[in-house]
Design a protein around this motif. Sequence first.
Motif, PDB file in Angstrom:
ATOM      1  N   ARG A 461      -9.402 -23.036  20.305  1.00 50.34           N
ATOM      2  CA  ARG A 461      -9.348 -22.643  18.894  1.00 50.34           C
ATOM      3  C   ARG A 461     -10.739 -22.508  18.285  1.00 50.34           C
ATOM      4  NH1 ARG A 461      -5.758 -26.825  19.404  1.00 50.34           N
ATOM      5  NH2 ARG A 461      -7.151 -28.218  18.269  1.00 50.34           N
ATOM      6  N   ARG A 468      -6.191 -13.708  14.610  1.00 54.55           N
ATOM      7  CA  ARG A 468      -4.960 -14.205  13.979  1.00 54.55           C
ATOM      8  C   ARG A 468      -3.812 -13.235  14.150  1.00 54.55           C
ATOM      9  NH1 ARG A 468      -5.188 -18.221  10.106  1.00 54.55           N
ATOM     10  NH2 ARG A 468      -2.917 -17.945  10.109  1.00 54.55           N
ATOM     11  N   THR A 471      -2.355 -14.079  17.546  1.00 54.08           N
ATOM     12  CA  THR A 471      -1.722 -15.392  17.672  1.00 54.08           C
ATOM     13  C   THR A 471      -0.566 -15.585  16.705  1.00 54.08           C
ATOM     14  OG1 THR A 471      -3.309 -16.386  16.113  1.00 54.08           O
ATOM     15  CG2 THR A 471      -3.885 -16.430  18.464  1.00 54.08           C
ATOM     16  N   ASP A 475       1.773 -18.812  15.929  1.00 53.42           N
ATOM     17  CA  ASP A 475       1.739 -19.433  14.609  1.00 53.42           C
ATOM     18  C   ASP A 475       3.138 -19.556  14.022  1.00 53.42           C
ATOM     19  OD1 ASP A 475      -1.009 -19.568  14.832  1.00 53.42           O
ATOM     20  OD2 ASP A 475      -1.333 -17.646  13.815  1.00 53.42           O
TER      21      ASP A 475
END
Length: 524
Positions: A461, A468, A471, A475
């Motif tokens: 990370r 983002r 991912t 998430d």
Amino acid sequence: MSAHVCRAAAVSLTGLDGTVVMVEAAVSQQLPGMAIIGLPDAALAEAKLRVRTATGQIGLPVSSRFVTVNLSPAALPKHGSGFDLAIALAALAASQQVPESDMSDTVHLGELGLSGELRRPAGLLTAVVAARAHGFARVMVPSSCVREAQLVPGIEVVAVAGLLDAVAWYRGERRIAALSTGTPGRAEPRTSEAHASAASHPTFAGDMSDVIGQPEAVEALVVAAAGRHHLSLLGPPGAGKTLLATRLTTILPPLTDDEALQASCIASLGGDTLTSLVRTPPFESPHHTASTVAIIGGGHGSAVRPGAITRACHGTLLMDEAPEFNRDVLEALRQPLESGTVEIHRSNVRAVLPARFQLVLASNPCPCGNAGSVETAIQCTCTPIARMRYQQRISGPLSDRIDLRLNLHRVSQALVNADPGHRPTSAQLRERVIAARSRTAHRLRHTPWRVNAEVPGTMLRGAFKLDRADTAVLDQAYARGAITMRGYDRALRIAWSVADLAGIPRPGRPELAQALALRGGDRT
């Protein structure tokens, strides 16, 4: 007049850690006898009888007076019969029958027979490695295990068949040295290593082409091998769980030099003499009745014996019928899976053993094994509560440490009769794994880690942070509680392994989605 103290060096092993022990001997004006002090165990305390008998058999009785043998440091518990050679030589030197020169600069390893012959002590290779690490330039070992000692480069090896040859060597009769002394840089150890490398993947291990009709499972095993991820196989009897698990070792790369030396040291703790380094990744498959000590390691007193997780270091540990193992055994795996080591604590000793293994759990979905079966002729006879209790034998915290989770089904008759020509072989899959690990090693070249499974979450990370937008799938799964933070990090590691296999620089959304699916989708 004070007694002259003579010294000979030896090595005391606690697990894989070796401590140099200086064997001190002195003759005093008392009735004939011998005493060994310095916290010896029963086997070591009996060395006085072996030494007195062996020295008498070769015509060099240690002394007509009392011999005191001290094992320094005295506060360190010592065990085993590997000190016999050092005790005998120190006692003979104290009685002025052997010159003392160079005796304290040489590590002596060997168990004495009553007629004076020398036998291999357990952990000989590990003791030679410890001797080199402590700065010794020479070891004396039984001639039956000279090739094992010569596997350690950078140290001279003097091999003697018995106590009489050892005495002759110290008296300057070096005729045995030409036959049995290995010098630093000698080619013979490397020849043994080359022989081991050529046999890295023996034919008796089978081949991945033996697997019928499980292409998704085979590909998942390739991902697991590329990143050294832990794996869970769930399915009914006959689905191929054990077959797949046993074939995983055949697609793993040969061990590196450091890994091979450590694996060989672990193997040397047994009773077999090694003639070459262990280059094949180890494979352990304990029975489900195995105790916690058999799996984790332990021992009595100061003697620490490695368990299955240490013997499987740099290889695979298969726990077939995993729910049938004792709950304490399964829970004891949790800490080694995270740290890669196992700590053995006893009242007077503490040992840290390596345990960087790849875990494979194979289990049935229920006690009868037929839960969720698509075959109409086979129905599960277990009650709902029985199925739930069976599945809960593998706890949530342990399951969360498993990277890949696969559900298997029995292969249909059509696939059984299919042409085997298109099935990938272990050699082909191993080339893919080696290429993927090469990409991983290049990316991690400035870090202490070598495979994706070792990279901590802070790095995943941080320095290796992904976009983002990519991912988002992870998430969302984390936001609704489908995966834990540990599961989040493990999915990232799997995604990097998938990317390395595909030859792309970093994982994107498809690789992350595949990683989440390999981890079991929405299951926690």
